[in-house]
Every structure is written in structure tokens, then in C-alpha cells.
Motif scaffolding. Structure first.
Motif, mmCIF file in Angstrom:
data_model
loop_
_atom_site.group_PDB
_atom_site.id
_atom_site.type_symbol
_atom_site.label_atom_id
_atom_site.label_comp_id
_atom_site.label_asym_id
_atom_site.label_seq_id
_atom_site.Cartn_x
_atom_site.Cartn_y
_atom_site.Cartn_z
ATOM 1 N N ASP A 186 0.829 -1.199 0.000
ATOM 2 C CA ASP A 186 0.000 0.000 0.000
ATOM 3 C C ASP A 186 0.867 1.255 0.000
ATOM 4 O OD1 ASP A 186 -2.004 -1.866 0.225
ATOM 5 O OD2 ASP A 186 -2.397 -1.491 2.337
ATOM 6 N N ILE A 187 0.735 2.042 -1.061
ATOM 7 C CA ILE A 187 1.508 3.276 -1.184
ATOM 8 C C ILE A 187 0.633 4.357 -1.807
ATOM 9 C CG2 ILE A 187 3.808 2.249 -1.373
ATOM 10 C CD1 ILE A 187 3.552 2.550 -4.432
ATOM 11 N N SER A 188 0.967 5.584 -1.516
ATOM 12 C CA SER A 188 0.379 6.689 -2.264
ATOM 13 C C SER A 188 1.016 6.715 -3.647
ATOM 14 C CB SER A 188 0.630 8.016 -1.546
ATOM 15 O OG SER A 188 0.028 8.024 -0.273
ATOM 16 N N TYR A 189 0.253 7.205 -4.623
ATOM 17 C CA TYR A 189 0.810 7.264 -5.979
ATOM 18 C C TYR A 189 2.101 8.084 -5.948
ATOM 19 C CZ TYR A 189 1.188 7.720 -11.020
ATOM 20 O OH TYR A 189 1.638 7.652 -12.318
ATOM 21 N N PRO A 190 3.204 7.515 -6.395
ATOM 22 C CA PRO A 190 4.496 8.202 -6.259
ATOM 23 C C PRO A 190 4.713 9.237 -7.351
ATOM 24 C CG PRO A 190 4.818 6.086 -7.326
ATOM 25 C CD PRO A 190 3.348 6.163 -6.987
ATOM 26 N N GLY A 191 5.550 10.206 -7.046
ATOM 27 C CA GLY A 191 6.020 11.091 -8.094
ATOM 28 C C GLY A 191 6.885 10.314 -9.073
ATOM 29 N N VAL A 192 6.921 10.762 -10.323
ATOM 30 C CA VAL A 192 7.729 10.114 -11.353
ATOM 31 C C VAL A 192 8.685 11.161 -11.925
ATOM 32 C CG1 VAL A 192 7.734 8.819 -13.515
ATOM 33 C CG2 VAL A 192 5.836 8.537 -11.898
ATOM 34 N N VAL A 193 9.969 10.881 -11.864
ATOM 35 C CA VAL A 193 10.996 11.795 -12.357
ATOM 36 C C VAL A 193 11.602 11.206 -13.626
ATOM 37 C CG1 VAL A 193 13.229 12.871 -11.878
ATOM 38 C CG2 VAL A 193 11.507 12.701 -10.062
ATOM 39 N N GLY A 194 11.581 11.967 -14.689
ATOM 40 C CA GLY A 194 12.196 11.512 -15.925
ATOM 41 C C GLY A 194 13.709 11.641 -15.868
ATOM 42 N N VAL A 195 14.400 10.643 -16.412
ATOM 43 C CA VAL A 195 15.860 10.709 -16.570
ATOM 44 C C VAL A 195 16.109 10.634 -18.072
ATOM 45 C CG1 VAL A 195 18.088 9.735 -15.938
ATOM 46 C CG2 VAL A 195 16.141 9.497 -14.378
ATOM 47 N N THR A 735 3.593 11.039 10.117
ATOM 48 C CA THR A 735 3.040 11.319 8.794
ATOM 49 C C THR A 735 2.062 10.217 8.403
ATOM 50 O OG1 THR A 735 4.931 10.233 7.743
ATOM 51 C CG2 THR A 735 5.064 12.613 8.057
ATOM 52 N N ALA A 736 1.425 10.395 7.268
ATOM 53 C CA ALA A 736 0.269 9.588 6.861
ATOM 54 C C ALA A 736 0.463 8.094 7.098
ATOM 55 C CB ALA A 736 -0.029 9.833 5.390
ATOM 56 N N LEU A 737 -0.534 7.491 7.732
ATOM 57 C CA LEU A 737 -0.581 6.053 7.971
ATOM 58 C C LEU A 737 -1.825 5.481 7.311
ATOM 59 C CD1 LEU A 737 0.203 6.053 11.800
ATOM 60 C CD2 LEU A 737 1.735 5.156 10.041
ATOM 61 N N ALA A 739 -4.898 2.656 7.205
ATOM 62 C CA ALA A 739 -5.690 2.047 8.278
ATOM 63 C C ALA A 739 -5.012 0.795 8.801
ATOM 64 C CB ALA A 739 -7.090 1.730 7.767
ATOM 65 N N GLU A 740 -4.447 -0.005 7.881
ATOM 66 C CA GLU A 740 -3.774 -1.238 8.294
ATOM 67 C C GLU A 740 -2.528 -0.941 9.112
ATOM 68 O OE1 GLU A 740 -4.824 -0.583 5.269
ATOM 69 O OE2 GLU A 740 -6.273 -2.165 4.759
ATOM 70 N N GLU A 741 -1.763 0.093 8.739
ATOM 71 C CA GLU A 741 -0.559 0.427 9.495
ATOM 72 C C GLU A 741 -0.900 0.858 10.921
ATOM 73 O OE1 GLU A 741 2.558 1.893 6.014
ATOM 74 O OE2 GLU A 741 1.086 3.319 6.809
ATOM 75 N N ARG A 742 -1.963 1.600 11.088
ATOM 76 C CA ARG A 742 -2.390 1.988 12.432
ATOM 77 C C ARG A 742 -2.716 0.750 13.275
ATOM 78 N NH1 ARG A 742 -4.358 7.637 12.355
ATOM 79 N NH2 ARG A 742 -4.082 8.435 10.236
ATOM 80 N N GLN A 743 -3.401 -0.202 12.646
ATOM 81 C CA GLN A 743 -3.779 -1.423 13.363
ATOM 82 C C GLN A 743 -2.568 -2.291 13.674
ATOM 83 O OE1 GLN A 743 -7.038 -3.377 11.207
ATOM 84 N NE2 GLN A 743 -7.788 -1.352 10.623
ATOM 85 N N ILE A 744 -1.589 -2.310 12.770
ATOM 86 C CA ILE A 744 -0.375 -3.095 13.014
ATOM 87 C C ILE A 744 0.354 -2.558 14.245
ATOM 88 C CG2 ILE A 744 1.940 -3.589 12.117
ATOM 89 C CD1 ILE A 744 0.601 -3.687 9.294
#
Length: 757
Positions: A186-195, A735-737, A739-744
Motif C-alpha cells: 500500500d503506497i500513495s501514488y508516487p512522483g515520477v521523475v524523468g531521466v 506522517t500519513a498512515l 488504516a492497516e498500518e495503524r492497526q499493526i
């Protein structure tokens, strides 16, 4: 050479960069929308992430991977955790390699016991087992599993297969356990950096030169931290896929989340060579794609590089170092001395300079970065008609897999290298993590490996030892070897070089690898050696907590290696209690004793025996914050670092703290997502604070009602520092958690959370 754009940028038809403020509708290809959110969907990364996302949200992703990989200092703990959580089979291809503990002569039978356990687990649960010395983890995954558009999760931080069009991530074992239990990443949509790669590398420039230049440009400023690096542009075609692999694996050192490259005919040829041509797909950004950042790289202007101790980002060109040797070495020497205040550690780099040139004592070409075919062939080209001297300098080479070694043997390359005085060894990751080729005290080693963190090479400053490691490409290492250890650039050695075509032969794998996916048999018993132990039970989080500060580290960055050493400790990674004895041993040797003392206080409190020290702390607190329900206040240890967790995915950096009774980390920021995830998965609170830490080792920090706070807003958490007889208030935050991380965290650890389900 390398330019970082200030802000986002659009890429048109994969070949033209337009900074975001300069983009107009007239420049866009016909029929495309320049609206940023729509153009974000044009990246390669977006397409791969969305095809693996199982949630309804495009912002909060729940990823399921195509395959996973672990090596023999992580797979025992992962399987034990998953088994304790109810796993009955491996639901996806899970590769268990044995490339880390295969040469560690520590603890008698315990290394091979782990290997036997791994094979029994592969047979029981349906896994793939790669015996020792056959391949390093990432080379095997490149050869057998990475493919265009796939996603792979590994319990090693250098899990990177972007050059084959695969988005791969290295995470702590807890994240692999979730996949084994059919849960998600579970992740927030990440930034994408062009190389954006342009031009072509000069003949003397290898993949490590490009990688070191990139890491040097983006690590310290956090330009790609927790983002995806997407390699595009015409320069991609100027490198072979094997060469690209060598650049890609080093993206981990930028602290990015993952990487992916555009694919082409050479990618297809690589997959066809390895018998997997049907897994090729052409991957390119859409006609219009938006990137959250842009790195422009002119490959033709990159020169042979060196990353000086003690980080891959400490980058110079070899020419710069040779032109200003004395001053650069003096600065590095002073930095090392500041890092290690132990007067028993003697450090002297300047005495290695003779006639204005730096003399080094060892060269190593190894692992997933250096042991590739293209690198060893290049080294052999330099040394074919030049032998090493009989002086101090030595050169060791580790091909990344037996198929690579087999072709080197058939081509006579091994014979050439051995005749030149180099030593050929088997596929092994030891030089990368401190379990092989440890240099002499106060020596300098140049290595085409992934890292040169403090003591990554195996020295022990607690015993008065220190050796320095600099990272270089195999080409310049070979040039240095040809000059008797005098640091030398590869320029001038490759003007007439043409790499022979690689011939892949699968026979070593066909004859030795156990392929058991979907063939598990639950009647097969797991085979335990006496060192393999279950995880100790962990308590659920109490309503309030009292933390004793057991270590305070004020270095700008604290690496995972410093939190839990690699090298000599790796053989104990199947025994949580034995391994925990090494926690912070290279950085704060007194930490373990302090943490154990706190755990004893908590054990006595749970037994109804309140220690005088705790009673005094409670009395002081009650004068400031009011009466406490002492029976509901859990006592545990904590560490403070400014920026912990740079480097390895090893979950033991967190689990060892937890085994010793740790309840929290406090920091300014976490160096990587994966370390913070490990802290969470082991039931510790990942606190951060904006102010300087106004507490010291031995002080207590009281955090009231933290269990209930986890159910709501964690942006401002009141806490109280007890120092001597005084109490002061501080503000913490998390910083942002999910729901599952809070329960863990509330459950006490991931194992408890899974059991409760």
C-alpha cells in the motif's frame, strides 16, 4: 553533464523536454491534452502501476506483485513470520537465493542450516530455490523473471530490474509477508521523475561511472526520494541491456522508490537470449507525458568517476581526484574522524599518496553491479597483456552468476584474468555487505560494488579497525591494477575495444535450481537447524507509553548498517535474540545494555513490581500532567536519529530494536520509506519532530493516550520529557498512515495483526 530541472516538465514524443511553465497547447501533439493530471498518465510507470493496482483509487494504491525474491539473510525470517501468520502456500513465484551467507565462516553449521531450511520451505510451500554460489539474487532475477511491464518485490534494497521494463522495489520482510498472505503493498501514488539520456558514453566510461554521477547529483538534495526514476531519451539505445542493468541497480543509492526504462530491440534481444522473448513488450512514454521532475544527462560528457568514502554520493571524476589529491583526501580523512570519535580508530589516507598519486591496496569487481558479463569482459581487455605486480595491490572478481562464469570460461577470459594475477571467485555478495575481502586496517579498497558506507566492507571500528572503500567502475579498477595500484582512469584503454557477444547457457540452472512454484506439498516438514528460532512474542500497544532514550545519534544520516551491522552478523539473522545483541554495535556499543535494562523495568512492571526508578519518574510526571493510570503505561526503549535508515531493506534494523523492547523511533525524517515501513511492521511508533531534540540518553519521554491518538489525527502529538527532576513539553507527529498500518502498531507487530485476523 547532468542538469536537474526546477519543477516538472513535459516530454513530447519521447524526444523533446518542455519545462512546465513553457508548455503551450500549440506544442502538444495533435489530439493530446496538456492538462497536467491527464499527461501524468503518459508515463511508463503509470501504466505499470495501474495494471498492478487492486484498489479503486488512483491515489492510494494497493499493489500485487508478479514475483518476489529473497536471499539467505532474509528468507528464513520472512517464512517464519508468514507461517506464524497463517500462510499455507506461496501464492506467487517466490525465489530464494543463497548468495549472502554462502561464505560466512561464522557459527559452525548455521549458514548451511538456513539453506537446508530454504529448500524444505520451497518444497513445502511451492518456491524456487537457487543453491549457494550459483547466482547473486538480482542477476538470477534479471535472467529468469524480470520482464517488460512486470512488478517484482524483493527483501534486498537493490531489487531493481528497470532496464528490463520491470518496476521492482526492495522492502523489509514485512512487506513480502503481506504478499505471501495475499495482502497488498500500500503506497500513495508516487512522483515520477524523468531521466532523459542523451548522447552515448565514451568507450572508457562504464555503468558505474554513469551511476555514481547520477547519485552524486541527486542524493543530497533528495530530488528523487521515494519517487520513480523513468529512463527515457535516445541515449538509452547507446547502451546494451547488460550495461543498463549496471546503471539501474545503483538507483537504490538515490533513495528513489523504483525505476523503469524504455525498452527497445536490445531489451528484446536480451530476453530472447535468456529464452523469454515472448515476455518482451515495447515500453515508451505516451506522445505527451508529464514528469514531476526531470534529469537531463549528456552521456558523452560523463568521465570515469570515483565515489570516495563514505557514501556513493561522494562523487568526483578520477581526473578531479588526481588533480587535487591531497586536499580531497584531507577533507575525507577529517570527515571520517568526526564520524568515529573513538581514539582507538587510526585513519590515515594521505600517507597513500606518492609522487602526487594515490596508491590503493585492493580492487574488487563483484555482485549485481560489478559482476556482469560486460564489466568483467572490459576488465579482462585491460589486463589481457598486463600482469599485476607482486606488491600490495590485489584484484578479486566475482561473476554474478554461473551462466556468466561459464561463458567467461569458454571464451578464455577466466584464463586471461587468472594469468594476469587476478583471483576469480564464485557468485557471492560478500564484498558488497562485509562478508568477503575485508581489506587490511587503514587500507583503501576500490570496488565495483553497490555501497561504500562506513564499515560496509567488514572492518570493526569498535576493535580499532577502519578501512576505506571507494567505488569505481570495473574499467578504471582494471586500469589501476595494470598500474600497480596507482589510481588510474580507464581513459585510453578502450579506444579499440569491441565487446564479444555473450552466449548464455542455462545448464547450471537447469541442473541445480529447484523450480517448485505451484508444486508445494504440505506433508513435507520444514528442516530446522538449532540456530533457527521463532520470533519472540510481542505485546499489544498500551494506552500510553513511557520511552527511555537509549541512543541519540546526531549524524546527518544514520545508515541501516549502523542500526544493525551487516557482514559478521548475517549468520545470526535466523535467530532474533542472538542478532539483537549486535544492534547499533558499530555506532553506539552501549545501546544494547541500556535497552535490556529498560526491558527488565517493563517485565517487572507487568509482574506488578514497580521499580523505584519508574516510580520516581511517575511522581515527577504527575506533578506536571496530573494523575496517571500506571497500570496502562507501557515502558520501552527508543532511539533518536536525525535521518535514520539510509541503505538496506533489512527489516532487522527495526526488529532488533523491537526484540530488545523498543517502542519507537524519533527523528527529523526517515531516509527511506522502507525503513519507516519496517519500524511500523514491527509495531514501533515512527515519530518525527520538527525541533531539535531537547532530551538526552537516559531521559524519559511520556506519550499519553497514544493508542487512541492512532485512531485519529497524528499531526500534533503532545509528549513530555522527564530529565532529572524537570518536565518539558514537546510536539511529535506521525506522517500519513494507512488504516492497516495503524492497526499493526496497535497490535504490537505485523505477526500479531495477522493472527488477530
Amino acid at each position: 553533464m547532468i542538469k536537474l530541472y526546477d519543477g516538472g516538465a513535459y516530454v513530447i514524443n519521447g524526444s523533446r523536454i518542455v519545462p512546465e511553465p513553457e508548455m503551450t497547447a500549440e506544442q502538444a501533439p495533435a489530439g493530446t491534452d496538456i492538462e497536467k493530471e491527464e499527461a501524468r498518465k503518459g508515463t511508463i510507470a503509470h501504466a505499470i502501476l495501474m495494471s498492478h493496482n487492486t484498489s479503486d483509487s488512483t491515489e492510494r494504491l494497493k499493489i500485487k506483485f508478479d514475483a518476489m525474491a529473497s536471499h539467505d539473510i532474509t528468507f528464513v525470517g520472512i517464512i517464519q513470520t508468514a507461517r506464524a501468520s497463517g500462510m499455507e502456500r506461496f501464492p506467487l513465484p517466490y525465489v530464494l537465493t543463497n548468495c549472502h551467507n554462502s561464505l560466512c565462516a561464522v557459527g559452525g553449521t548455521i549458514n548451511e542450516d538456513d539453506h537446508v531450511f530454504g529448500l524444505s520451505a520451497a518444497r513445502k510451500y511451492g518456491g524456487i530455490f537457487v543453491p549457494p554460489h550459483l547466482a547473486v539474487i538480482h542477476q538470477f532475477m534479471r535472467e529468469k523473471f524480470a520482464a517488460c511491464g512486470k512488478m517484482i518485490l524483493g527483501s534486498d534494497s537493490h531489487t531493481r530490474y528497470g532496464a528490463l521494463g520491470t518496476m521492482a522495489m526492495g522492502e523489509g520482510g514485512g512487506e513480502l509477508v503481506k504478499q505471501l498472505l495475499c495482502d497488498t503493498y500500500d503506497i500513495s501514488y508516487p512522483g515520477v521523475v524523468g531521466v532523459y539520456l542523451d548522447g552515448a558514453p565514451n568507450p572508457a566510461v562504464g555503468p558505474h561511472d554513469i551511476a555514481i554521477a547520477l547519485v552524486g547529483a541527486v542524493f543530497k538534495n533528495g530530488y528523487v526520494k521515494n519517487k520513480v526514476m523513468e529512463f527515457i531519451g535516445p541515449g538509452v539505445a547507446a547502451m546494451s541491456t547488460d550495461f543498463r542493468n549496471g546503471v539501474d541497480v545503483m538507483t537504490t543509492e538515490t533513495t528513489c522508490l523504483s525505476s523503469v526504462w524504455r525498452t527497445d530491440a536490445d531489451t528484446k534481444a536480451y530476453l530472447e537470449l535468456h529464452g523469454r522473448g515472448d515476455e518482451y513488450r515495447e515500453l515508451n512514454p505516451a506522445d505527451l507525458a508529464y514528469y514531476d521532475g526531470m534529469i537531463y544527462v549528456d552521456l558523452s560528457r560523463i568521465k570515469p568517476m570515483i565515489a570516495m568514502p563514505m557514501h556513493p554520493s561522494n562523487a568526483f571524476t578520477v581526473d578531479e581526484l588526481n588533480a587535487d589529491t591531497a586536499d580531497i583526501l584531507h577533507d575525507i580523512e577529517e570527515n571520517i574522524k568526526r564520524r568515529f570519535d573513538d581514539k582507538a580508530v587510526h585513519i590515515s589516507l594521505s600517507d597513500k599518496v606518492k609522487n602526487g598519486r594515490l596508491h590503493v591496496q585492493q580492487g574488487v569487481i563483484a555482485g549485481c553491479a560489478g559482476g556482469n558479463y560486460t564489466n568483467i569482459m572490459a576488465a579482462a581487455h585491460v589486463l589481457r597483456h598486463v600482469g599485476l605486480t607482486n606488491d600490495v595491490f590485489t584484484l578479486d572478481l566475482y561473476p554474478s552468476s554461473q551462466p556468466v562464469c561459464l561463458d567467461l570460461l569458454r571464451k578464455g577470459t577466466v584464463a586471461d584474468l587468472v594469468a594476469a594475477g587476478a583471483v576469480m571467485k564464485t557468485a557471492f555478495c560478500g564484498p558488497c555487505f562485509g562478508a568477503g575481502d575485508t581489506p587490511a586496517n587503514n587500507a583503501i579498497s576500490i570496488r565495483h560494488t553497490t555501497r561504500n558506507f562506513p564499515n560496509r566492507e567488514g572492518s570493526k571500528p569498535g576493535s580499532g579497525q577502519f578501512s576505506a572503500v571507494a567505488l569505481m567502475d570495473a574499467r578504471s579498477i582494471a586500469a589501476t591494477a595494470a598500474n600497480g595500484g596507482v589510481l588510474t582512469s580507464a581513459e585510453g584503454y578502450f579506444d579499440d575495444y569491441k565487446e564479444p557477444v555473450y552466449d548464455y547457457d542455462d545448464s547450471p540452472y537447469a541442473n541445480r535450481v529447484y523450480y517448485g512454484y505451484n508444486k508445494g506439498d504440505d506433508r513435507i516438514p520444514l528442516v530446522y537447524g538449532p540456530n533457527i528460532k521463532d520470533w519472540p512474542e510481542q505485546e499489544v500497544l498500551a494506552d500510553s507509553i513511557l520511552l527511555k532514550v537509549c541512543s541519540k545519534i546526531l549524524d546527518p544520516v544514520t545508515t541501516t548498517d549502523e542500526l544493525i551491522p551487516s557482514g559478521e552478523t548475517s549468520s545470526y539473522r535466523s535467530n532474533p535474540l542472538a542478532l539483537a545483541e549486535f544492534t547499533l554495535s558499530r555506532r553506539d556499543p552501549d545501546y544494547v545494555g541500556r535497552a535490556k535494562a529498560v526491558r527488565e523495568l517493563e517485565d517487572k512492571r507487568r509482574a506488578g513490581d514497580l521499580d523505584d526508578e519508574l516510580a520516581a519518574v511517575y511522581d515527577i510526571l504527575e506533578k506536571k500532567v496530573g494523575r496517571l493510570d500506571r497500570a496502562t503505561v507501557e515502558v520501552g526503549s527508543m532511539i533518536y536519529c536525525i535521518k535514520p535508515g539510509d541503505g538496506s531493506a533489512r527489516e532487522q534494523a527495526a526488529s532488533c530494536q523491537r526484540v530488545l523492547g523498543g517502542l519507537a523511533n524519533i527523528c527529523r525524517e526517515y531516509a527511506t520509506k522502507r525503513y519507516r515501513s519496517n519500524v511500523i511492521n514491527w509495531g514501533m511508533l515512527p515519530f518525527q519532530m520538527k525541533e531539535d531534540a531537547n532530551f538526552s540518553v537516559g531521559d524519559y519521554i511520556y506519550v499519553p493516550h497514544v493508542r487512541s491518538i492512532l485512531n485519529g489525527n497524528t499531526d500534533d502529538i503532545a509528549a513530555y520529557v522527564v530529565s532529572g527532576g524537570d518536565v518539558s513539553k514537546i510536539s511529535l507527529y506521525i506522517t500519513a498512515l494507512t488504516a492497516e498500518e495503524r492497526q499493526i502498531i496497535q497490535a504490537g507487530c505485523l505477526i500479531n495483526f495477522n493472527r488477530s485476523r
